[in-house]
Write a protein that holds these residues in place. Structure first.
Motif, short mmCIF file in Angstrom:
data_model
loop_
_atom_site.label_atom_id
_atom_site.label_comp_id
_atom_site.label_asym_id
_atom_site.label_seq_id
_atom_site.Cartn_x
_atom_site.Cartn_y
_atom_site.Cartn_z
N ALA A 310 34.58 -35.37 -60.62
CA ALA A 310 35.54 -35.03 -61.68
C ALA A 310 36.76 -34.34 -61.11
CB ALA A 310 34.86 -34.14 -62.72
N ARG A 313 38.97 -36.84 -59.43
CA ARG A 313 39.76 -37.67 -60.34
C ARG A 313 40.94 -36.89 -60.92
NH1 ARG A 313 34.60 -39.35 -62.13
NH2 ARG A 313 34.79 -38.00 -63.99
N MET A 314 40.71 -35.65 -61.36
CA MET A 314 41.80 -34.84 -61.92
C MET A 314 42.87 -34.54 -60.88
SD MET A 314 40.06 -32.23 -64.66
CE MET A 314 38.73 -31.70 -63.61
N THR A 371 40.12 -34.93 -73.08
CA THR A 371 40.11 -35.70 -71.83
C THR A 371 39.59 -34.84 -70.67
OG1 THR A 371 41.98 -37.04 -72.61
CG2 THR A 371 41.55 -37.00 -70.23
N MET A 375 36.20 -35.70 -68.41
CA MET A 375 36.32 -35.87 -66.95
C MET A 375 35.44 -34.86 -66.18
SD MET A 375 40.42 -36.66 -66.61
CE MET A 375 40.31 -36.89 -64.85
#
Length: 381
Positions: A310, A313-314, A371, A375
């Motif tokens: 996560a 991805r962020m 969101t 995530m």
């Protein structure tokens, strides 16, 4: 005629016609602790001959035929006794040499099983007996370990098998029990009628007389050696007894040495195997292939892997500061509160919020917060 002990106190000074002979014999027996000047037996024999001549001359002068005959008989008996003494001395000397020869052959044997079989064989072949057997003491019983009957190998095998099936206990009446107690050899002149023998074994072996001696290398009796002269028909005597006794003593030491050597060989083999195993392991480590690569990462738990993914991805979408702003947005903070916590201006926070909404394709702060949670972001509380 029996020779008188020349070392008996006062014997040489005893008065009589043979005082000079006694003195000569005493001097020959005890020469101040050094080698005797002459053979004591020979000195007595010469004195007997000399005095016999004097007596014969005197009797011939008187014409006493009966006295002369008696003198000749005494001289014949004296000669016979001398021959028996010399024969016994020769037999003992020969027996000692035979025992030494037999033990020299045992000293080269380096296996326990072989020396047990070799002992009875040497007692027969080197020491002149007809048959020999070896017993061991086991749990209060006599267990026959080996037998040697010369060419009669079948008879020896049958003897061992029978004796092992009997395995007589060492009770108080048995001859071998006496040998254990006295630490001394024994002689059985009439085996058929001697109450001390084990009757089944004696009857099976057909022996009529035998000698026996204990084997005791460390002072404890561990076995017995028996020998006889069945084939020659001779009755055993004291010299046979002493011969087996001397052989048994030497065999005990040879057996102890062989046992120790065999134990040492086994221990050396175990050490050798251990060293070989250690050497093989060391060589395996030394010869192992090398790979030029990073060390494999430590395996992580699923939760840890999810959080890491996560964050990745962020971070791929937002900057570090934008992630911090989004985290506080999801926690319900206002722009001023975010500014105060991050120590930045409210206008700067407003700009970060606009970029976060645009990058996440969110229309408002609530969608951005949702969101963030999907995530894998954690709620700060």
């Amino acid at each position: 005629m029996t020779l008188i002990d020349g070392n008996h106190p006062g014997w040489a000074s005893r008065p009589g016609p043979f005082s000079a002979v006694r003195r000569r014999y005493a001097d020959a027996c005890d020469n101040g602790g050094v080698e005797p000047a002459e053979d004591p037996v020979q000195s007595v024999a010469e004195a007997v001959d000399l005095n016999a001549t004097l007596v014969r001359t005197a009797l011939e002068a008187t014409g006493d035929e009966q006295a002369l005959a008696a003198l000749e008989a005494v001289l014949d008996l004296s000669l016979l006794e001398r021959e028996l003494i010399e024969d016994g001395a020769r037999r003992r000397t020969l027996a000692l040499l035979q025992v030494q020869e037999a033990l020299s052959k045992l000293r080269v044997v380096d296996e326990v099983a072989k020396i047990v079989d070799r002992a009875t064989r040497e007692l027969v072949e080197s020491c002149g007996f007809d048959r020999a057997v070896l017993f061991r003491v086991h749990e209060g019983r006599m267990v026959m370990e080996s037998a040697y009957f010369g060419a009669d190998t079948e008879g020896a095998d049958k003897m061992v098998a029978f004796a092992q099936s009997v395995a007589p206990p060492l009770d108080h009446m048995l001859l071998e029990t006496q040998m254990i107690r006295r630490h001394a050899p024994a002689i059985v002149r009439d085996a058929r009628n001697d109450p001390r023998v084990n009757r089944p074994i004696v009857d099976f072996s057909l022996t009529h007389s035998y000698v026996a001696a204990p084997v005791m290398p460390t002072g404890k009796v561990i076995g017995f050696l028996h020998a006889d002269r069945l084939y020659s028909g001779r009755t055993v005597d004291e010299i046979d007894r002493d011969t087996v006794w001397a052989f048994a003593e030497g065999f005990g030491y040879a057996f102890e040495r062989t046992v120790l050597l065999e134990r040492m060989r086994r221990q050396q083999e175990e050490v050798r195997r251990a060293l070989a195993s250690a050497d093989e392991a060391a060589r395996a480590l030394q010869d192992a292939d090398l790979e030029l690569r990073k060390v494999e990462p430590v395996e992580r738990s699923p939760a840890t892997r999810s959080l890491a993914e996560a964050n990745s991805r962020m971070q791929a979408i937002l900057t570090r500061r934008e992630v911090e702003v989004l985290r506080l947005m999801a926690a319900g903070r206002t722009n001023q509160q975010i500014a105060d916590e991050l120590v930045i201006s409210a206008g700067t926070v407003k700009c970060h919020v606009k970029r976060v909404l645009r990058k996440l394709h969110a229309t408002n702060r609530a969608e951005a917060a949702s969101t963030y949670v999907r995530m894998g972001g954690s709620h700060p509380g």
